[in-house]
Design a protein around this motif. Structure first.
Motif, PDB file in Angstrom:
ATOM      1  N   GLY A  93       0.898  -1.205  -0.160  1.00 20.20           N
ATOM      2  CA  GLY A  93       0.104   0.055  -0.035  1.00 20.20           C
ATOM      3  C   GLY A  93       0.843   1.480  -0.019  1.00 20.20           C
ATOM      4  N   SER A  94       2.309   1.058   0.224  1.00 25.78           N
ATOM      5  CA  SER A  94       2.992   2.500   0.321  1.00 25.78           C
ATOM      6  C   SER A  94       4.417   1.917   0.361  1.00 25.78           C
ATOM      7  N   GLY A  95       5.334   2.882   0.014  1.00 25.76           N
ATOM      8  CA  GLY A  95       6.683   2.278   0.479  1.00 25.76           C
ATOM      9  C   GLY A  95       7.019   1.736   1.757  1.00 25.76           C
ATOM     10  N   MET A  96       6.442   2.648   2.776  1.00 27.17           N
ATOM     11  CA  MET A  96       6.555   2.265   4.109  1.00 27.17           C
ATOM     12  C   MET A  96       6.003   0.910   4.159  1.00 27.17           C
ATOM     13  N   ALA A  97       4.905   0.456   3.602  1.00 21.51           N
ATOM     14  CA  ALA A  97       4.291  -0.918   3.606  1.00 21.51           C
ATOM     15  C   ALA A  97       5.166  -1.935   3.145  1.00 21.51           C
ATOM     16  N   LEU A 119      19.027   6.256   5.668  1.00 19.13           N
ATOM     17  CA  LEU A 119      17.707   5.789   5.222  1.00 19.13           C
ATOM     18  C   LEU A 119      16.763   6.979   5.413  1.00 19.13           C
ATOM     19  N   TYR A 120      15.622   6.880   4.743  1.00 19.59           N
ATOM     20  CA  TYR A 120      14.860   7.516   4.740  1.00 19.59           C
ATOM     21  C   TYR A 120      14.341   7.834   6.276  1.00 19.59           C
ATOM     22  N   GLY A 121      14.019   8.870   6.967  1.00 22.69           N
ATOM     23  CA  GLY A 121      13.644   8.897   8.383  1.00 22.69           C
ATOM     24  C   GLY A 121      12.824   8.066   8.784  1.00 22.69           C
ATOM     25  N   VAL A 162      19.852  -0.462   2.967  1.00 25.08           N
ATOM     26  CA  VAL A 162      20.517   0.692   2.360  1.00 25.08           C
ATOM     27  C   VAL A 162      19.606   1.084   1.323  1.00 25.08           C
ATOM     28  N   GLU A 163      19.914   2.405   1.063  1.00 26.93           N
ATOM     29  CA  GLU A 163      19.132   3.203  -0.046  1.00 26.93           C
ATOM     30  C   GLU A 163      20.147   3.133  -1.250  1.00 26.93           C
ATOM     31  N   THR A 164      19.809   3.085  -2.572  1.00 29.50           N
ATOM     32  CA  THR A 164      20.689   3.270  -3.556  1.00 29.50           C
ATOM     33  C   THR A 164      21.436   4.593  -3.734  1.00 29.50           C
ATOM     34  N   VAL A 191      17.442  -3.336  -0.369  1.00 26.47           N
ATOM     35  CA  VAL A 191      18.208  -2.080  -1.163  1.00 26.47           C
ATOM     36  C   VAL A 191      16.880  -1.282  -1.383  1.00 26.47           C
ATOM     37  N   ASP A 192      16.620  -0.008  -0.715  1.00 26.34           N
ATOM     38  CA  ASP A 192      15.431   0.942  -1.054  1.00 26.34           C
ATOM     39  C   ASP A 192      15.807   1.697  -2.395  1.00 26.34           C
ATOM     40  N   HIS A 193      15.358   1.344  -3.550  1.00 22.06           N
ATOM     41  CA  HIS A 193      15.717   1.793  -4.874  1.00 22.06           C
ATOM     42  C   HIS A 193      14.874   3.104  -5.236  1.00 22.06           C
ATOM     43  N   THR A 194      14.197   3.607  -4.200  1.00 23.76           N
ATOM     44  CA  THR A 194      13.027   4.559  -4.663  1.00 23.76           C
ATOM     45  C   THR A 194      13.732   5.645  -5.661  1.00 23.76           C
ATOM     46  N   PHE A 195      15.127   6.018  -5.146  1.00 24.67           N
ATOM     47  CA  PHE A 195      15.609   7.471  -5.926  1.00 24.67           C
ATOM     48  C   PHE A 195      16.263   6.851  -7.028  1.00 24.67           C
ATOM     49  N   ALA A 196      16.278   5.843  -7.418  1.00 18.33           N
ATOM     50  CA  ALA A 196      17.018   5.307  -8.645  1.00 18.33           C
ATOM     51  C   ALA A 196      16.292   4.180  -9.416  1.00 18.33           C
ATOM     52  N   HIS A 212      10.544  -0.364  -3.522  1.00 12.85           N
ATOM     53  CA  HIS A 212      10.404   0.973  -3.966  1.00 12.85           C
ATOM     54  C   HIS A 212       9.411   1.538  -3.269  1.00 12.85           C
ATOM     55  N   SER A 213       9.284   2.837  -3.212  1.00 13.12           N
ATOM     56  CA  SER A 213       8.000   3.897  -3.143  1.00 13.12           C
ATOM     57  C   SER A 213       7.595   3.922  -4.350  1.00 13.12           C
ATOM     58  N   GLY A 214       6.446   3.262  -4.985  1.00  9.39           N
ATOM     59  CA  GLY A 214       6.004   3.701  -6.069  1.00  9.39           C
ATOM     60  C   GLY A 214       5.225   5.027  -6.229  1.00  9.39           C
ATOM     61  N   THR A 215       5.144   5.544  -4.872  1.00 12.20           N
ATOM     62  CA  THR A 215       4.457   6.944  -5.023  1.00 12.20           C
ATOM     63  C   THR A 215       5.458   7.922  -5.563  1.00 12.20           C
ATOM     64  N   LYS A 216       6.661   7.686  -5.768  1.00  9.04           N
ATOM     65  CA  LYS A 216       7.556   8.572  -6.355  1.00  9.04           C
ATOM     66  C   LYS A 216       7.772   8.500  -7.822  1.00  9.04           C
ATOM     67  N   LEU A 217       8.728   8.088  -8.313  1.00  5.91           N
ATOM     68  CA  LEU A 217       9.152   8.067  -9.436  1.00  5.91           C
ATOM     69  C   LEU A 217       8.325   7.061 -10.733  1.00  5.91           C
ATOM     70  N   LEU A 224      -0.520   8.749  -6.441  1.00  4.18           N
ATOM     71  CA  LEU A 224      -0.914   7.458  -6.019  1.00  4.18           C
ATOM     72  C   LEU A 224       0.082   7.124  -4.911  1.00  4.18           C
ATOM     73  N   THR A 225      -0.407   6.351  -4.063  1.00  2.00           N
ATOM     74  CA  THR A 225       0.548   5.771  -2.856  1.00  2.00           C
ATOM     75  C   THR A 225       0.641   4.405  -3.015  1.00  2.00           C
ATOM     76  N   LEU A 226       1.887   3.920  -3.247  1.00  2.00           N
ATOM     77  CA  LEU A 226       2.150   2.612  -3.302  1.00  2.00           C
ATOM     78  C   LEU A 226       3.350   2.068  -2.824  1.00  2.00           C
ATOM     79  N   GLY A 227       3.488   0.700  -2.686  1.00  2.00           N
ATOM     80  CA  GLY A 227       5.125   0.399  -2.380  1.00  2.00           C
ATOM     81  C   GLY A 227       5.254  -1.206  -3.298  1.00  2.00           C
ATOM     82  N   SER A 343       7.733  15.824  -1.241  1.00  2.00           N
ATOM     83  CA  SER A 343       7.696  14.254  -1.907  1.00  2.00           C
ATOM     84  C   SER A 343       8.756  14.528  -3.228  1.00  2.00           C
ATOM     85  N   LEU A 344       8.764  13.577  -4.034  1.00  2.00           N
ATOM     86  CA  LEU A 344       9.676  13.625  -5.331  1.00  2.00           C
ATOM     87  C   LEU A 344       9.128  12.765  -6.267  1.00  2.00           C
ATOM     88  N   GLY A 345       9.743  12.932  -7.427  1.00  2.00           N
ATOM     89  CA  GLY A 345       9.420  12.203  -8.589  1.00  2.00           C
ATOM     90  C   GLY A 345       8.320  12.328  -9.547  1.00  2.00           C
TER      91      GLY A 345
HETATM   92  C1  LIG Z   1      13.594   6.704   0.148  1.00  2.00           C
HETATM   93  C2  LIG Z   1      12.346   6.527   0.546  1.00  2.00           C
HETATM   94  N1  LIG Z   1      11.876   5.426   0.691  1.00  2.00           N
HETATM   95  C3  LIG Z   1      10.806   5.212   1.183  1.00  2.00           C
HETATM   96  C4  LIG Z   1       9.755   6.139   1.359  1.00  2.00           C
HETATM   97  C5  LIG Z   1       8.406   5.880   1.781  1.00  2.00           C
HETATM   98  O1  LIG Z   1       7.371   5.762   0.591  1.00  2.00           O
HETATM   99  P1  LIG Z   1       5.936   6.243   0.939  1.00  2.00           P
HETATM  100  O2  LIG Z   1       5.618   7.347   1.276  1.00  2.00           O
HETATM  101  O3  LIG Z   1       5.417   5.560  -0.424  1.00  2.00           O
HETATM  102  O4  LIG Z   1       5.352   5.255   2.022  1.00  2.00           O
HETATM  103  C6  LIG Z   1      10.138   7.313   0.964  1.00  2.00           C
HETATM  104  C7  LIG Z   1       8.885   8.528   0.975  1.00  2.00           C
HETATM  105  O5  LIG Z   1       9.158   9.584   0.796  1.00  2.00           O
HETATM  106  C8  LIG Z   1      11.347   7.680   0.689  1.00  2.00           C
HETATM  107  O6  LIG Z   1      11.765   8.896   0.265  1.00  2.00           O
END
Ligand SMILES: Cc1ncc(COP(=O)(O)O)c(C=O)c1O
Length: 401
Positions: A93-97, A119-121, A162-164, A191-196, A212-217, A224-227, A343-345
């Motif tokens: 349901g989200s990147g956090m999920a 990592l993301y806070g 880690v994140e990319t 690997v959290d690949h949200t930024f890349a 991935h946080s599909g919410t972004k790029l 949309l909010t998705l992971g 947010s981003l993307g």
């Molecule tokens: C790197 C990274 N990972 C995960 C998340 C969480 O994603 P979401 O907001 O879809 O739960 C974010 C949100 O900003 C993020 O920047």
């Protein structure tokens, strides 16, 4: 006869209530729609008990209940698995999920996770605050220094995360080295690949899971909010089961929207990366900026690694340091066309202020160690004409002098 005694319906002539309440199926068609439809049904109907048994046991194709799975999640997951070179993927349901589903499916009481301090806070809060309450041990390390990981690995370390490209300074860890260290210690790299997305395939570099946080790029339009998670069949079966039990699954309409976002992801990614590099180079010439952080710049500490590990660009995010909070605030207020939207993307350029948003509430010592100062502004570069963006940024920078 009292009118109320009159039968209001017969099987051949149902009452309005019945007509309205019962769904009628879409008419059949010998031709198939070009575009897959969002399948919003929460539940599926069965012919009888043998049929439901067969679906539950995997002997017949089908879905039962949307939280357990639905066609749009399957379609999206298949594309993500193909993009990541994975056996399978899952939609949350989200990147956090998505991160929570991986962590909860792998870790139990007494286990240990080593997490990058970059990592993301909220991911740090999940690991270092929430999971601790369930007896899961966690230690932070500096993802840019493998020796820092070596110092925290333990017998019970099950995961390393880690994140990319880290937020907001875009540090790129040596993924193959960290993966080898984790595997040698009996742990899996996440690997959290949200930024890349598209810029590398973490699984091919040795990671076990990519999230991935599909919410972004990937979504790409801030609507949309998705992971997403990718890994082996076995791992994804566990992730999907856990996501259903904890209620972390993604819904059909957002899965459908994310598939639509994927269609243009390669075009958006290459365009945003090219514009980001052009702007980053240009911004280094501004006397109003104390530092420009972008892995495509030769003076970025991970530039050489980025040239080796990333393909197709250095990402859509550029971070600038304006010196202090007041200057950052003045810049934000004077940037009429580029919104402060944390947010981003998105297809349009947005900006964020990490110290008050993504890293809000983190301990000050951590922010100091990571170099997250009150003057940092994170730009998420969109699809606008680079010259228009440069003009917007430069007029706001001019107000700082
Ligand atoms: C790197 C990274 N990972 C995960 C998340 C969480 O994603 P979401 O907001 O879809 O739960 C974010 C949100 O900003 C993020 O920047």
């Amino acid at each position: 006869m009292d009118p109320s005694d009159t039968p209001r319906s017969s099987p051949a002539q149902p009452a309005p209530e019945t007509i309205c309440a019962r769904p009628n199926l879409l008419p059949g068609s010998s031709s198939t729609p070009l575009v897959p439809a969002p399948q919003l049904s929460v539940v599926y109907r069965f012919e009888g008990l043998d049929h439901v048994d067969a679906v539950y046991q995997g002997q017949a194709d089908g879905f039962v209940y949307a939280r357990d799975g639905h066609p749009n999640a399957s379609a999206l997951a298949a594309r993500i698995a193909a993009l990541e070179g994975a056996e399978a993927a899952a939609v949350c349901g989200s990147g956090m999920a998505a991160s929570a589903a991986v962590l909860l499916s792998e870790l139990g009481s007494g286990d240990h996770i080593a997490f990058a301090e970059q990592l993301y806070g909220k991911t740090i809060s999940l690991i270092d605050r929430e999971l601790r309450r369930f007896g899961i041990e966690a230690t932070g390390f500096d993802a840019t220094r493998p020796e820092s990981l070596a110092a925290v690995l333990r017998d019970r370390t099950r995961l390393v995360m880690v994140e990319t490209l880290s937020n907001p300074l875009l540090r790129l860890p040596d993924l193959p080295v960290l993966a080898a260290m984790a595997n040698k210690a009996g742990a899996k790299l996440v690997v959290d690949h949200t930024f890349a997305p598209l810029l590398c395939r973490p699984l091919e570099l040795g990671a076990s899971y990519v999230v991935h946080s599909g919410t972004k790029l990937i979504g790409g339009h801030s609507d949309l909010t998705l992971g997403l998670v990718a890994g082996t069949h076995e791992e994804m079966d566990r992730v999907r089961r856990l996501a259903s039990t904890f209620g972390l699954s993604g819904n059909p309409f957002e899965s459908w929207l994310a598939c639509r976002g994927l269609a243009t992801l390669p075009l958006r990614s290459s365009r945003c990366c090219a514009t980001a590099l052009e702007l980053a180079e240009r911004l280094t010439r501004s006397s109003a900026i104390r530092a420009v952080h972008y892995p495509g710049l030769p003076d970025h500490p991970d530039h050489e690694r980025a040239r080796t590990l990333l393909h197709g660009g250095f990402g859509a995010i550029v971070t600038i340091d304006l010196g202090d909070r007041h200057r950052a605030d003045t810049f934000i207020r004077n940037l009429g066309q580029i919104p402060f939207a944390p947010s981003l993307g998105d297809v349009a350029t947005t900006l964020s202020h990490p110290a008050t948003t993504s890293h809000r509430g983190q301990e000050p010592g951590l922010l100091d160690r990571l170099g997250i100062t009150p003057g940092l502004i994170r730009l998420s570069i969109g699809l606008e004409d680079p010259a228009d963006l440069a003009a917007d940024l430069e007029q706001a920078l001019a107000t700082l002098s």
